[in-house]
Enzyme design. Structure first.
Site, mmCIF file in Angstrom:
data_model
loop_
_atom_site.group_PDB
_atom_site.id
_atom_site.type_symbol
_atom_site.label_atom_id
_atom_site.label_comp_id
_atom_site.label_asym_id
_atom_site.label_seq_id
_atom_site.Cartn_x
_atom_site.Cartn_y
_atom_site.Cartn_z
ATOM 1 N N GLU A 101 4.626 -0.695 1.116
ATOM 2 C CA GLU A 101 4.714 -0.880 -0.342
ATOM 3 C C GLU A 101 4.628 -2.348 -0.758
ATOM 4 O O GLU A 101 4.608 -2.653 -1.944
ATOM 5 C CB GLU A 101 6.017 -0.286 -0.919
ATOM 6 C CG GLU A 101 6.261 1.170 -0.621
ATOM 7 C CD GLU A 101 7.598 1.676 -1.164
ATOM 8 O OE1 GLU A 101 8.285 0.908 -1.890
ATOM 9 O OE2 GLU A 101 7.968 2.817 -0.853
ATOM 10 N N GLU A 111 0.828 -1.202 0.000
ATOM 11 C CA GLU A 111 0.000 0.000 0.000
ATOM 12 C C GLU A 111 0.863 1.253 0.000
ATOM 13 O O GLU A 111 2.048 1.198 0.269
ATOM 14 C CB GLU A 111 -0.922 0.015 1.222
ATOM 15 C CG GLU A 111 -0.341 -0.559 2.504
ATOM 16 C CD GLU A 111 0.960 0.041 2.959
ATOM 17 O OE1 GLU A 111 1.077 1.294 2.989
ATOM 18 O OE2 GLU A 111 1.895 -0.713 3.285
#
Length: 355
Positions: free
Chosen positions: A319, A176
């Site tokens: 991420e 994310e």
């Protein structure tokens, strides 16, 4: 998307294949090694057999899904970085310059970047544009998401996962991007685990102790304002969650429905997994914890889900970086399971039991 459609997707999730697990277990006992000597690699291979429904599973295509969205709660000063960093980092992902890109290239994994709620208009040939809103609302003032936004975000997760499943994906890592999302993850996990918010609130992007105390106060106000129901995961997700967390929840549910294993990353992606497993406990069998984040809430979530992290490298980037690193561990488990000779194949004497 409606509640009925969500329930239908949840009912598609089946238990692991017991026959495949039994055959994979028997194969592990026949390989040229002492039983149990490969430790958790054996357990991983056997569980992947149950997920894929075959005694000798394979991973041929690997995917990373990164959901991006902004959070209205950043207006309360809960992050060391401004909200403008979210779109800047999304463009960095798309140009291949972020940590997730480097690690995905090493793992030979395809990367999908999805804008589900970045508070800036973004356009790029490789960006999956599924923006629902220009970020979530400020949870201190009321619910972060409307019911309509919540279900739309979950549907985005379904759609993205369905597309890569159609392309033949065998393994999915989730990540994310969204300034302020550790605040949302803390609120979600504190509510569902019924723990005080201070127990699940870390330093996020690098705030100091004074800023952490402020963040705790903001979280307490948000929980007090919204009164999320700990027995209703969707109520929690709508009131104190975020668009990217809701979309990742959809990815996790859809992956389990497709019998695709999911590597969860750190605190934020694990909060999405916590929501998904609260909706359907069978999903836990399809999850692997990529790593242990330094965020205190992450370890509490993994303990609740009964997941032991594959790596512990003091990471807190997000991420999907920790999840992608762990892809190599799953591949190692399958290579030993598939490529090692059996005692019979190698002409090696098996252990004899004393009588």
């Amino acid at each position: 998307m409606s509640m009925e459609q969500l329930r239908e997707q949840l009912t598609r999730i089946q238990p692991l294949d017991k026959d495949a697990i039994q055959q994979a277990t028997q194969r592990q006992q026949q390989l040229t090694k002492p039983a149990g000597s490969l430790g958790r690699l054996e357990e991983i291979a056997i569980r992947l057999a149950g997920i894929q429904g075959t005694p000798i599973p394979k991973i041929q295509r690997r995917d990373v899904i990164v959901m991006a969205a902004d959070h209205g709660v950043t207006r309360e000063g809960v992050s060391a970085y401004p909200a403008e960093v979210t779109p800047q980092m999304v463009l960095n992902f798309l140009s291949g310059g972020a940590a997730i890109n480097a690690l995905a290239r090493q793992a030979e994994a395809a990367v999908s970047i999805v804008d589900v709620g970045v508070a800036t208009e973004l356009h790029h040939p490789q960006l999956i544009e599924r923006k629902i809103a220009l970020g979530s609302a400020n949870m201190v003032e009321g619910p972060a998401l409307t019911s309509e936004q919540l279900f739309k975000a979950i549907q985005v997760g379904f759609d993205v996962l369905d597309e890569i499943a159609h392309q033949g994906s065998d393994l999915v890592a989730i990540g994310e991007m969204g300034i302020g999302n550790t605040t949302a993850a803390s609120a979600i996990s504190a509510t569902l685990l019924q723990q005080p918010v201070e127990a699940l609130t870390g330093y996020g992007t690098g705030i100091n102790e004074q800023q952490r105390q402020h963040k705790i106060q903001v979280l307490q106000r948000a929980v007090q304002q919204n009164q999320p129901d700990p027995h209703d995961p969707l109520d929690v997700l709508a009131k104190v969650g975020g668009l990217e967390i809701a979309a990742l929840t959809g990815v996790v549910i859809a992956a389990a429905a497709h019998r695709i294993p999911v590597l969860i990353d750190g605190f934020i992606s694990s909060s999405a997994a916590l929501i998904a497993c609260a909706l359907q406990p069978r999903i836990t069998d399809y999850l692997f914890a990529g790593h242990a984040s330094v965020e205190p809430g992450h370890r509490l979530i993994l303990a609740q889900l009964g997941l032991t992290p594959l790596l512990s490298l003091d990471m807190r980037l997000g991420e999907g970086t920790g999840a992608v690193l762990a892809m190599h561990i799953l591949e190692a488990a399958l290579r030993t399971h598939r490529e090692m000779a059996t005692f019979a194949d190698a002409g090696v004497s098996e252990r004899t039991e004393n009588t």
